[in-house]
Motif scaffolding. Structure first.
Motif, PDB file in Angstrom:
ATOM      1  N   THR A  79     -35.102 -18.238  34.878  1.00  0.00           N
ATOM      2  CA  THR A  79     -36.509 -18.642  34.829  1.00  0.00           C
ATOM      3  C   THR A  79     -37.418 -17.419  34.914  1.00  0.00           C
ATOM      4  O   THR A  79     -38.451 -17.357  34.224  1.00  0.00           O
ATOM      5  N   LYS A  80     -37.050 -16.446  35.741  1.00  0.00           N
ATOM      6  CA  LYS A  80     -37.843 -15.219  35.817  1.00  0.00           C
ATOM      7  C   LYS A  80     -37.902 -14.518  34.459  1.00  0.00           C
ATOM      8  O   LYS A  80     -38.966 -14.097  34.008  1.00  0.00           O
ATOM      9  N   PHE A  81     -36.740 -14.423  33.808  1.00  0.00           N
ATOM     10  CA  PHE A  81     -36.677 -13.776  32.488  1.00  0.00           C
ATOM     11  C   PHE A  81     -37.519 -14.561  31.483  1.00  0.00           C
ATOM     12  O   PHE A  81     -38.271 -13.996  30.685  1.00  0.00           O
TER      13      PHE A  81
ATOM     14  N   ILE B 135     -48.540 -19.152  45.371  1.00  0.00           N
ATOM     15  CA  ILE B 135     -47.689 -18.916  44.190  1.00  0.00           C
ATOM     16  C   ILE B 135     -48.319 -17.904  43.238  1.00  0.00           C
ATOM     17  O   ILE B 135     -47.882 -17.758  42.099  1.00  0.00           O
ATOM     18  N   THR B 136     -49.367 -17.220  43.738  1.00  0.00           N
ATOM     19  CA  THR B 136     -50.006 -16.215  42.883  1.00  0.00           C
ATOM     20  C   THR B 136     -49.243 -14.898  42.906  1.00  0.00           C
ATOM     21  O   THR B 136     -49.397 -14.073  42.014  1.00  0.00           O
ATOM     22  N   VAL B 137     -48.406 -14.704  43.938  1.00  0.00           N
ATOM     23  CA  VAL B 137     -47.636 -13.461  44.034  1.00  0.00           C
ATOM     24  C   VAL B 137     -46.417 -13.539  43.128  1.00  0.00           C
ATOM     25  O   VAL B 137     -45.948 -14.630  42.778  1.00  0.00           O
ATOM     26  N   ASP B 138     -45.903 -12.389  42.757  1.00  0.00           N
ATOM     27  CA  ASP B 138     -44.707 -12.357  41.911  1.00  0.00           C
ATOM     28  C   ASP B 138     -43.506 -12.892  42.673  1.00  0.00           C
ATOM     29  O   ASP B 138     -43.411 -12.751  43.896  1.00  0.00           O
ATOM     30  N   LEU B 139     -42.582 -13.470  41.925  1.00  0.00           N
ATOM     31  CA  LEU B 139     -41.331 -13.926  42.536  1.00  0.00           C
ATOM     32  C   LEU B 139     -40.522 -12.724  42.998  1.00  0.00           C
ATOM     33  O   LEU B 139     -40.509 -11.684  42.323  1.00  0.00           O
TER      34      LEU B 139
ATOM     35  N   GLU C  45     -40.386 -24.421  43.535  1.00  0.00           N
ATOM     36  CA  GLU C  45     -40.819 -23.016  43.503  1.00  0.00           C
ATOM     37  C   GLU C  45     -40.999 -22.529  42.065  1.00  0.00           C
ATOM     38  O   GLU C  45     -41.992 -21.870  41.728  1.00  0.00           O
ATOM     39  N   LEU C  46     -40.034 -22.858  41.204  1.00  0.00           N
ATOM     40  CA  LEU C  46     -40.087 -22.382  39.823  1.00  0.00           C
ATOM     41  C   LEU C  46     -41.051 -23.204  38.973  1.00  0.00           C
ATOM     42  O   LEU C  46     -41.752 -22.672  38.110  1.00  0.00           O
TER      43      LEU C  46
END
Length: 1163
Positions: free
Chosen positions: A743-745, A82-86, A970-971
């Motif tokens: 969630t990304k925003f 989960i260290t990589v960007d979504l 995931e989120l």
């Protein structure tokens, strides 16, 4: 503003009546030249097109969107990276990868996780077994519905802190599996099971089970089911085998199980008795030809044939009728009603059977209906349930005329050896030849069909094993009446009582090879005459053959070595072993630790269609064998049907694998699956393909597991049946996409270094304090520039903010004046604020008021601080704004709704609350309102907003996790933890408790914010009304005669401006060039049109809209006025009524817009 459309030059000239400058004229000339050049090009292109040959356009190359997948090296069971960007776009394939294996390895779904089972859990335990799916093939959407509901329930209990166990399993499905394997062997090898022999055939079935059973468990995992896989149980495993023997022997010993020669549902194709649940009752309106296995031509049903029996020693004949003329070969009597005057003279006489010369008595029985037909009824005791009872009452012979595979037995002359439905035709012709045929007429009827073989069920008398059910049924009724067992929804109690009151003994033996062979043995004694096999006295049961031998020796008082035992070759009904499932999975009859901890179960969840066939039998066996109910509650979900309301059927092509909805599938692939994996008749395969082509012409799009689960749970509101449109599931994929983007925003605005409050207490304390550092709640007057300025306490927080800013800086935006200062100066003047308690603000106010008009015009434009956009719209650095309080209020409502929904099994209540929370409250409102804050330089305000936003995300994800386990995990993993010891997975994160969030519940804030939303809604409607794009920024002036409403508007001014895309001011004066939009009786929003739109063109567009609406309305009214319209289906009438109301409303709005534009032009 830069994003406003420029005004039409002609309109401007007409409105201002000013002469054009040379620069303007030059610009217009250039524009005219460009237009002329464009027109010339268009003309040449048209000429070329008409003269020259048409050239085919090359299709544009459409680039396929690359679907994000998770390809990082991760060993099975290791945590996902989960260290990589979504990824930029939501991708179910990416989201759902790797989590299942990690959850299993970490043991999150085991009751032992995080606790010692030897110590009591104060929260209690929650235990449930899965309704074991048949091992005959792959799961379908009906199973997916069951899994989605059950998994949501289990995940909720686990997150609530209960010791939670959900046990998986698979049912051996005796008949279904044997039929499937027999067809496979026949298709691939051209052999029957008899060619292979019992032992070899059973080997083939185990091979099938090992292939299919694994696939079923894979499907369950792909659905995200949080089952304890270490406890998975197959009903033919050694443990269940032992449980079956124990149950049978115990009940045989106490007389509950016995053997008897009775009428059963017989499948000639299977050569076995089958249970009632495996009989489909096909309703026929009249004469109908049906396909029957083993027959080339279709067979006619739905007719009533009348024929005559000659009365002995008389010229008289008695006419009877039947829907199965072939069964007259087995008639042993004719019955009439004892009070029927027409036949009293025939009492005690006989009729002669035309083909066997048997004499049949004319009986008198009250069951005969005098008014039906001729009032005389043929009696076939061995092949009809009603006639069977008559035969028993009158001690008639029971003549079986069919062999086990459906041929006429010997002794019936020309008909012997015929197939039963060939004999149907032959008997009819023979009756005609003898002059005994009367007539054939249509007759609506119900035909019993074997659901497994599609054969027509034949009632046959066979020696079978039965369970006495009357006493067990009485106890089951009492359990529900006393409240010891709760059935949910309560409406199903009526069905429960109905079944129990009409309970008949249960036939449990099946003439199959696959299943639990009955642990009963027929006894023969050396030197004695062999008794008949249907004599119950000569049967003994045993957990082993040796135990049975010792029983027989003791029973017949002979040495064990003189006993010869033959085990019954039949197997037990599948429902027998399924009825033991809630305790056989825990090791019963052994007294295991699991039995101590997990029996009885907490809940049984299943479809209402097997309330009697499975649920009742579990209750029977639990009470009978263990003295305890197997569970405390039963929740029955609705039955899944297709979008057209049809039952799921392979022959209709509407049985869909949930994995095909999760991953997506083309129509071609759907067709291929029918051919590869189906045991259907080739004609049915073609029919199924047509059904698939109609329903899924473009195939099924990829929806993902979370969308499918959420959709299925949301659909459970429909009642007894759920009509599922598979393609609508894709709508919930869009919802997943909304969560993803939101969630990304939000994570972007939280920032990588954000550290949330360690607990909710900080926000809870802030709500308790209610901005305790605000100035006193009173109005004040001051001298100097603000002598005539009044201020209500609602505005004080923002005045504090301004005063604090101006304590540090000379001006609103720092150390030089800008248009921002003038904007705030104007706002202060119009809102009448008292400045006596704000020295820095008063100093600035006096200074800015001294600026001349020329100095004011020369000030640079405002920057992007947003402090100037409103007064009272945002918080002080250490207090919550109105929109923050509103968001926290919405969280408290959602938490309360979701917990209440789970408690009452009202899943649509939860899904609706979650949909509203994420889509309408968090995404559409709160995130939008936060943008100005996040773009500002106010770090205190940003930090507080981030904590409210973080709380909203954390709560929103944990609330939705039982329905959407993959996306929420995931989120959730991307959220910064509150503390270092935060649970490792959302699966085991505490579910939000209503009591914890009650402090945020604030109806007053909600009411005020709703008022603001009403303003926004009216403004958006007005934009549409005047043909203004929603994203076009407008000037909005709001007037309100209500002091409280004005205060609310002031506190929400920035949020209203953001959400309505407006520059907003609150004023008591009517602005020029604006049209009014009523909000409430005392509040009006004025929208400035002059300078924004060409009023003439706007008027033309609205007139065109009026014309279109009038034409549509006129056509609709003509349609609705046609003769016989009342016969049109109700749903069509309802649709038309809605259209009519919408068109009338559109006309009213459009005409009102014209009126207001005209009024504005005359100002």
């Amino acid at each position: 503003m830069a994003d406003q459309p420029t005004q039409d030059p002609a309109a401007a000239a007409e409105g201002d009546a000013k002469p054009k400058t040379a620069k303007q004229l030059e610009k217009e000339a250039k524009k005219a030249a460009k237009l002329a050049k464009f027109a010339e090009k268009q003309a040449k292109a048209a000429e070329k097109k008409s003269d020259g040959p048409k050239q085919e356009k090359k299709p544009k190359k459409v680039e396929e969107k690359k679907v994000a997948t998770y390809d990082l090296p991760t060993a099975p069971g290791e945590k996902k990276d989960i260290t990589v960007d979504l990824p930029a776009q939501y991708s179910p394939k990416y989201v759902e990868a790797a989590w299942n294996a990690w959850w299993k390895k970490e043991g999150f779904f085991k009751p032992e996780y995080g606790r010692n089972l030897n110590e009591p859990n104060p929260k209690g335990s929650f235990v449930m077994v899965i309704p074991p799916p048949n091992v005959t093939g792959t799961l379908h959407l009906g199973h997916a519905l069951t899994n989605s509901i059950e998994d949501a329930i289990c995940r909720w209990h686990r997150m609530k802190g209960y010791t939670t166990l959900w046990v998986p399993g698979c049912d051996h499905a005796g008949i279904a599996t044997q039929v499937a394997v027999e067809k496979k062997v026949k298709r691939e090898e051209g052999k029957t099971r008899h060619d292979l022999g019992r032992e070899e055939f059973i080997k083939r079935v185990w091979q099938w089970k090992n292939e299919k059973g694994d696939r079923i468990y894979q499907q369950m995992e792909e659905m995200g089911s949080s089952l304890d896989w270490d406890r998975a149980t197959f009903t033919m495993d050694a443990g269940p085998q032992e449980a079956v023997k124990e149950a049978f022997v115990r009940m045989h010993e106490d007389g509950t199980i016995y053997r008897s020669n009775r009428l059963v549902n017989w499948s000639c194709t299977l050569k076995s008795a089958i249970s009632d649940i495996e009989v489909e009752k096909k309703e026929l309106p009249g004469r109908t030809e049906m396909i029957v296995p083993g027959y080339t031509d279709k067979v006619e049903f739905g007719v009533l044939v009348s024929f005559a029996y000659p009365v002995e020693d008389s010229d008289e004949k008695i006419i009877v009728a039947t829907t199965r003329i072939e069964t007259m070969l087995g008639d042993t009597a004719v019955a009439v009603h004892p009070k029927d005057e027409r036949y009293k003279h025939l009492h005690g006489k006989m009729v002669i059977h035309p083909f066997t010369n048997r004499k049949l008595p004319i009986l008198q029985d009250d069951f005969v209906e005098m008014e039906f037909g001729t009032g005389a009824v043929k009696i076939t005791p061995a092949h009809d349930p009603n006639d069977y009872e008559v035969g028993k009452r009158h001690n008639l012979p029971f003549l079986t005329i069919f062999t086990d595979d459906g041929f006429i037995v010997d002794g019936y002359g020309q008909f012997a050896g015929m197939k039963r439905f060939d004999a149907r035709k032959a008997v009819l012709e023979a009756l005609k030849e003898k002059g005994l045929y009367i007539e054939t007429k249509d007759n609506p009827m119900v035909v019993p069909v074997c659901s497994r073989s599609k054969d027509i069920i034949e009632p046959m008398i066979k020696p079978q094993w039965y369970v006495k059910c009357l006493d067990m049924a009485a106890k089951a009724v009492e359990a529900v009446k006393s409240g010891e067992l709760e059935i949910i929804p309560k409406m199903h109690e009526k069905t429960w009582f109905h079944w129990m009151e009409e309970m008949r003994d249960w036939c449990i033996s099946r003439q199959l090879w696959w299943g639990h062979q009955i642990p009963a043995y027929f006894v023969e004694i050396e030197g004695s005459t062999s008794p008949l096999e249907d004599k119950d006295d000569y049967w003994v049961s045993g957990r082993s053959e040796e135990e049975a031998r010792q029983k027989a020796a003791k029973k017949f008082n002979v040495p064990a070595e003189k006993i010869k035992l033959t085990q019954d070759p039949d197997v037990l009904d599948t429902w027998f072993s399924s009825g033991l499932f809630p305790f056989s999975v825990f090791g019963w009859p052994k007294q295991t630790r699991d039995m101590e901890l997990f029996y009885p179960n907490s809940l049984l969840e299943t479809g209402h269609d097997i309330l009697f066939f499975w649920v009742a039998r579990m209750v029977f066996f639990g009470q009978k064998l263990l003295g305890k109910l197997p569970f405390k509650q039963v929740y029955l979900h609705a039955m899944l049907r297709d979008a057209h309301g049809r039952k799921m059927s392979k022959s209709l092509g509407n049985v869909i694998d949930p994995v095909d909805v999760i991953l997506g599938i083309t129509l071609k692939e759907l067709n291929s699956k029918l051919e590869e994996n189906s045991n259907l008749d080739p004609r049915e395969i073609e029919k199924a393909k047509e059904g698939q082509k109609r329903d899924y012409p473009q195939g099924i799009p990829e929806c993902g597991t979370d969308a499918l689960r959420f959709a299925l749970c949301a659909y459970t509101a429909q009642g007894r049946d759920i009509n599922l449109d598979v393609l609508r599931v894709n709508g919930y994929r869009n919802f997943c996409n909304k969560l993803w983007n939101a969630t990304k925003f939000a994570l972007m605005n939280l920032g990588k270094d954000f550290k949330p409050h360690e607990s909710l207490k900080t926000l809870q304390e802030m709500v308790k304090s209610r901005s305790s550092n605000s100035p006193a709640n009173s109005s004040h007057t001051t001298t100097g520039p603000s002598n005539n300025i009044q201020c209500s306490d609602n505005n004080l927080p923002s005045l504090v903010e301004l005063n604090n800013t101006l304590e540090q800086y000379s001006y609103i935006e720092g150390y030089r004046p800008t248009q921002a200062d003038l904007h705030v100066l104007e706002r202060l003047g119009k809102t009448c604020a008292s400045l006596s308690q704000y020295p820095h603000l008063l100093r600035w106010y006096c200074h800015m008021s001294s600026f001349s008009q020329e100095e004011r015009k020369s000030l640079p434009k405002a920057g992007h601080t947003h402090v100037s956009s409103s007064i009272g719209s945002r918080r002080e650095g250490n207090s919550l704004s109105m929109v923050d309080k509103w968001m926290l209020h919405q969280l408290s409502v959602a938490v309360k709704e979701c917990n209440a929904a789970f408690k009452e099994f009202n899943f649509p209540r939860a899904t609706t609350a979650l949909y509203n929370l994420w889509w309408y409250q968090l995404c559409d409102v709160y995130l939008e309102c936060l943008k100005p804050v996040m773009y500002s330089d106010n770090e205190d305000a940003k930090n507080l907003s981030r904590n409210v936003l973080y709380t909203a995300l954390h709560v929103g994800l944990t609330l939705i996790s039982p329905f959407m386990p993959f996306l929420s995990e995931e989120l959730f993993q991307r959220l910064p933890p509150r503390t270092a010891n935060q649970p490792p997975s959302i699966c085991v994160t505490p579910y939000p408790e209503a009591e914890e969030y009650d402090i945020f519940f604030d109806e007053k804030v909600d009411e005020k914010f709703k008022f603001g939303q009403k303003v926004i809604g009216e403004v958006r409607s007005a934009k549409a009304k005047y043909d203004i794009p929603n994203k076009t920024r407008i000037e909005l002036t709001i007037q309100s005669e209500n002091e409280d409403n004005r205060a609310t508007l002031e506190s929400l001014i920035q949020d209203i401006a953001t959400l309505s895309v407006s520059d907003v001011k609150i004023s008591t004066e009517k602005p020029k060039g604006s049209v009014p939009t009523p909000v409430t009786a005392d509040t009006v929003a004025w929208m400035k049109l002059q300078g924004l739109v060409n009023l003439g063109k706007c008027q033309e567009k609205i007139q065109k809209r009026i014309q279109d609406a009038e034409e549509k309305l006129k056509a609709l009214q003509v349609e609705m006025a046609k003769p016989g319209y009342e016969k049109v289906p109700e749903e069509v009438q309802a649709r038309n009524n809605t259209k009519k109301l919408d068109l009338e409303a559109e006309l009213e709005q459009s005409k009102d817009a014209i009126t207001k534009i005209l009024a504005m032009e005359t100002e």
